[in-house]
Design a protein around this motif. Structure first.
Motif, PDB file in Angstrom:
ATOM      1  N   ARG A 347       0.805  -1.215   0.000  1.00 37.92           N
ATOM      2  CA  ARG A 347       0.000   0.000   0.000  1.00 37.92           C
ATOM      3  C   ARG A 347       0.842   1.271   0.000  1.00 37.92           C
ATOM      4  N   PHE A 348       1.932   1.278   0.744  1.00 37.30           N
ATOM      5  CA  PHE A 348       2.691   2.512   0.949  1.00 37.30           C
ATOM      6  C   PHE A 348       4.055   2.540   0.261  1.00 37.30           C
ATOM      7  N   GLY A 349       4.613   1.382  -0.110  1.00 37.87           N
ATOM      8  CA  GLY A 349       5.988   1.403  -0.564  1.00 37.87           C
ATOM      9  C   GLY A 349       6.300   0.735  -1.881  1.00 37.87           C
ATOM     10  N   CYS A 350       5.485  -0.206  -2.351  1.00 38.94           N
ATOM     11  CA  CYS A 350       5.864  -1.010  -3.519  1.00 38.94           C
ATOM     12  C   CYS A 350       5.778  -0.208  -4.813  1.00 38.94           C
ATOM     13  N   PRO A 351       6.888  -0.031  -5.527  1.00 36.60           N
ATOM     14  CA  PRO A 351       6.835   0.721  -6.793  1.00 36.60           C
ATOM     15  C   PRO A 351       6.051  -0.018  -7.877  1.00 36.60           C
ATOM     16  N   MET A 352       6.029  -1.355  -7.815  1.00 35.11           N
ATOM     17  CA  MET A 352       5.233  -2.112  -8.778  1.00 35.11           C
ATOM     18  C   MET A 352       3.751  -1.849  -8.556  1.00 35.11           C
ATOM     19  N   ALA A 353       3.348  -1.758  -7.291  1.00 34.80           N
ATOM     20  CA  ALA A 353       1.949  -1.457  -6.985  1.00 34.80           C
ATOM     21  C   ALA A 353       1.576  -0.068  -7.472  1.00 34.80           C
ATOM     22  N   ASN A 383     -14.342  -3.878   6.487  1.00 32.63           N
ATOM     23  CA  ASN A 383     -13.538  -4.579   7.488  1.00 32.63           C
ATOM     24  C   ASN A 383     -12.561  -5.549   6.845  1.00 32.63           C
ATOM     25  N   ALA A 384     -12.947  -6.132   5.718  1.00 30.28           N
ATOM     26  CA  ALA A 384     -12.109  -7.147   5.064  1.00 30.28           C
ATOM     27  C   ALA A 384     -11.092  -6.558   4.102  1.00 30.28           C
ATOM     28  N   CYS A 385     -11.177  -5.243   3.818  1.00 31.82           N
ATOM     29  CA  CYS A 385     -10.272  -4.670   2.823  1.00 31.82           C
ATOM     30  C   CYS A 385      -8.889  -4.456   3.410  1.00 31.82           C
ATOM     31  N   GLU A 386      -7.915  -5.155   2.866  1.00 33.02           N
ATOM     32  CA  GLU A 386      -6.544  -5.070   3.356  1.00 33.02           C
ATOM     33  C   GLU A 386      -5.808  -3.847   2.848  1.00 33.02           C
ATOM     34  N   MET A 387      -6.404  -3.137   1.879  1.00 32.21           N
ATOM     35  CA  MET A 387      -5.771  -1.950   1.318  1.00 32.21           C
ATOM     36  C   MET A 387      -6.327  -0.659   1.904  1.00 32.21           C
ATOM     37  N   GLY A 388      -7.129  -0.759   2.934  1.00 32.04           N
ATOM     38  CA  GLY A 388      -7.612   0.430   3.619  1.00 32.04           C
ATOM     39  C   GLY A 388      -8.684   1.204   2.875  1.00 32.04           C
ATOM     40  N   ILE A 389      -9.383   0.562   1.960  1.00 32.18           N
ATOM     41  CA  ILE A 389     -10.456   1.224   1.217  1.00 32.18           C
ATOM     42  C   ILE A 389     -11.765   1.075   1.985  1.00 32.18           C
ATOM     43  N   ASP A 390     -12.464   2.174   2.181  1.00 32.93           N
ATOM     44  CA  ASP A 390     -13.773   2.119   2.845  1.00 32.93           C
ATOM     45  C   ASP A 390     -14.806   1.703   1.809  1.00 32.93           C
ATOM     46  N   VAL A 391     -14.862   0.418   1.544  1.00 33.64           N
ATOM     47  CA  VAL A 391     -15.710  -0.116   0.479  1.00 33.64           C
ATOM     48  C   VAL A 391     -17.182   0.202   0.732  1.00 33.64           C
ATOM     49  N   GLN A 392     -17.566   0.203   1.989  1.00 35.28           N
ATOM     50  CA  GLN A 392     -18.973   0.396   2.324  1.00 35.28           C
ATOM     51  C   GLN A 392     -19.524   1.709   1.786  1.00 35.28           C
ATOM     52  N   GLN A 393     -18.724   2.776   1.801  1.00 35.66           N
ATOM     53  CA  GLN A 393     -19.238   4.063   1.332  1.00 35.66           C
ATOM     54  C   GLN A 393     -19.523   4.035  -0.160  1.00 35.66           C
ATOM     55  N   TYR A 394     -18.749   3.269  -0.916  1.00 38.78           N
ATOM     56  CA  TYR A 394     -19.040   3.111  -2.338  1.00 38.78           C
ATOM     57  C   TYR A 394     -20.316   2.294  -2.529  1.00 38.78           C
ATOM     58  N   ALA A 395     -20.436   1.216  -1.742  1.00 37.50           N
ATOM     59  CA  ALA A 395     -21.605   0.353  -1.862  1.00 37.50           C
ATOM     60  C   ALA A 395     -22.886   1.097  -1.511  1.00 37.50           C
ATOM     61  N   GLN A 396     -22.849   1.933  -0.485  1.00 44.34           N
ATOM     62  CA  GLN A 396     -24.037   2.681  -0.086  1.00 44.34           C
ATOM     63  C   GLN A 396     -24.499   3.649  -1.174  1.00 44.34           C
ATOM     64  N   ARG A 397     -23.536   4.201  -1.928  1.00 47.48           N
ATOM     65  CA  ARG A 397     -23.876   5.143  -2.995  1.00 47.48           C
ATOM     66  C   ARG A 397     -24.156   4.445  -4.327  1.00 47.48           C
ATOM     67  N   GLY A 398     -23.859   3.136  -4.379  1.00 51.37           N
ATOM     68  CA  GLY A 398     -24.011   2.425  -5.644  1.00 51.37           C
ATOM     69  C   GLY A 398     -22.968   2.819  -6.657  1.00 51.37           C
ATOM     70  N   ALA A 399     -21.815   3.314  -6.185  1.00 47.46           N
ATOM     71  CA  ALA A 399     -20.762   3.779  -7.087  1.00 47.46           C
ATOM     72  C   ALA A 399     -19.762   2.663  -7.353  1.00 47.46           C
ATOM     73  N   PRO A 400     -19.347   2.482  -8.597  1.00 47.39           N
ATOM     74  CA  PRO A 400     -18.310   1.476  -8.882  1.00 47.39           C
ATOM     75  C   PRO A 400     -16.991   1.890  -8.257  1.00 47.39           C
ATOM     76  N   ILE A 401     -16.202   0.902  -7.863  1.00 51.31           N
ATOM     77  CA  ILE A 401     -14.926   1.154  -7.194  1.00 51.31           C
ATOM     78  C   ILE A 401     -13.801   1.044  -8.210  1.00 51.31           C
TER      79      ILE A 401
END
Length: 447
Positions: A347-353, A383-401
């Protein structure tokens, strides 16, 4: 007393067989300590392989009892009650042990001699040479991916996507990152990892490495150089266009493989705050830019026969390898699993990422679609997102991630009880809403 103030239910008691399996794991760790303490070579080998056997049997047995004997499905209850997964004392001890191991591995390998020598026979059969600290590390690393991969297969057995993805990272780590490099050395060829590419394996496109591969590998060395360059600049954009960064970060990469298997118990610890997002952007892209600059300087210096920059470019590469390649990716990236989650390095250091993330955000067809009308705001996805994304806020709005950091592991979709989230490789027109929302969020966050 109102429900809001009731205490959480206690954690379920461990079954006797589960305790026995954990006891075998503890005995295996004790066996490794006895290996370190015993100076007799024969007893070292006995302790070492007995320890690996106990660790393997105990881990597999516990995983089968914990997940294989339960109904299929992911249950996230108790994660914040258990000391080992809620930054409790057990987590800090685990993090201290992992961090200490990496420090000793990188800078004080002589202290690991009693663990290295028992692997001489295995190393001779695979590589044709005695074991060293990196062979020990590779053995431990591959074993961890295999054992915890089995745990993941039982835990996510109801999901075909998760099962195939787990088998994929197990295969690439065992075959491409452990066995194949060893066989190359056995046949007197340069050691080469076909599953790692520039800029993650940053030195593969350095002039010195290119020259070494060509001089010592002959035709195979030329192919290695071609493979590395083609995978970095041709295959990576094409595969990312169709599948997003998941094709590498969640299916091939050894760093991601360890995070998805051994790091799976800690995925919920990833910081979801906006401050963490700011630091993510401020750190990972400068690191990517730095390795591009160093690589360019090294080639420029080589073209001028070391007249233009002298040893400055080489020293920059050495310092990059020390701070980013060793401390960040190893000591912090893995040692801090139990405290900050399993994808700190990714998340914070990998140049390939960073490279893959830029392609995914601006160029790829990959997205996670959401159905806001079905979302019940349970929070399982975030809770399950290992990359720190607040997935729920996208789901509540119906917005694609469509996020640069998303590695496409799909666990958010797997744990959703309503089928709200779906991994897709859709037309780019469907990404317009996501790009607009993300741009607005980015401006607000970075302002």
């Amino acid at each position: 007393m109102p429900d809001a103030y009731q205490l959480a239910p206690p954690l379920p008691a461990r079954l006797p067989f589960e305790r026995a399996a954990l006891t075998a794991v503890a005995a295996g760790l004790l066996g490794l300590l006895l290996t370190l303490a015993d100076a007799d070579p024969h007893r070292q080998q006995t302790w070492f392989y007995a320890a690996l056997g106990l660790l393997s049997v105990g881990t597999l047995g516990w995983s089968w009892l914990k997940y294989g004997q339960q109904p299929a499905g992911v249950r996230q209850d108790g994660l914040w009650q258990c000391a080992s997964t809620s930054r409790g004392a057990a987590a800090w001890v685990t993090g201290l042990v992992l961090t200490g191991f990496y420090i000793i591995l990188y800078w004080f390998p002589d202290y690991l001699t009693h663990l290295i020598r028992p692997l001489d026979g295995f190393s001779h059969s695979l590589r044709g040479r005695p074991a060293d600290q990196w062979f020990l590390y590779g053995t431990f690393y591959t074993l961890a991916v295999a054992l915890m991969g089995a745990r993941a297969l039982w835990k996510y057995r109801h999901s075909r996507y998760q099962a195939i993805r787990t088998l994929s990272v197990m295969f690439f780590q065992t075959g491409f990152a452990f066995i194949l490099p060893g066989l190359l050395q056995l046949f007197q060829k340069p050691e080469f990892y076909f599953s790692y590419f520039w800029p993650l394996k940053y030195d593969y496109l350095f002039p010195s490495t290119v020259g070494y591969l060509i001089d010592n590998g002959q035709a195979l060395g030329v192919f290695m150089v071609f493979w590395g360059a083609a995978m970095s600049f041709i295959a990576t954009p094409i595969l990312t266009y169709f599948y997003g960064k998941r094709w590498y970060c969640s299916w091939v990469c050894g760093c991601g493989g360890l995070a998805e298997t051994a790091g799976d118990p800690y995925r919920h610890l990833a910081d979801k705050s906006r401050a963490a997002w700011r630091w993510e952007v401020r750190i990972i892209y400068p690191i990517f830019g730095l390795i591009i600059l160093i690589t360019a300087l090294l080639w420029l210096n080589t073209a001028t026969h070391n007249v233009l920059l002298g040893s400055i470019s080489g020293k920059a590469a050495q310092w990059y390898g020390f701070f980013i390649g060793s401390i960040f990716s190893g000591v912090v990236g893995v040692g801090f699993y139990p405290i900050f989650g399993s994808r700190v390095w990714c998340r914070f250091g990998c140049p390939m990422a960073a490279y893959l993330g830029l392609l995914q955000k601006h160029f790829s067809r990959f997205r996670i679609s959401t159905n806001g009308g079905q979302c019940i705001s349970c929070g399982n996805c975030s809770n399950a997102c290992e990359m720190g994304i607040d997935v729920q806020q996208y789901a509540q709005r119906g917005a694609p991630i469509v996020r640069a950091s998303c590695v496409g592991c799909g666990v958010c979709s797997t744990v959703c009880p309503r089928g709200v989230l779906n991994l897709e490789n859709g037309p780019r027109e469907g990404r317009l809403l996501a790009s607009t929302l993300i741009h607005a969020d980015s401006l607000r966050i970075l302002s």
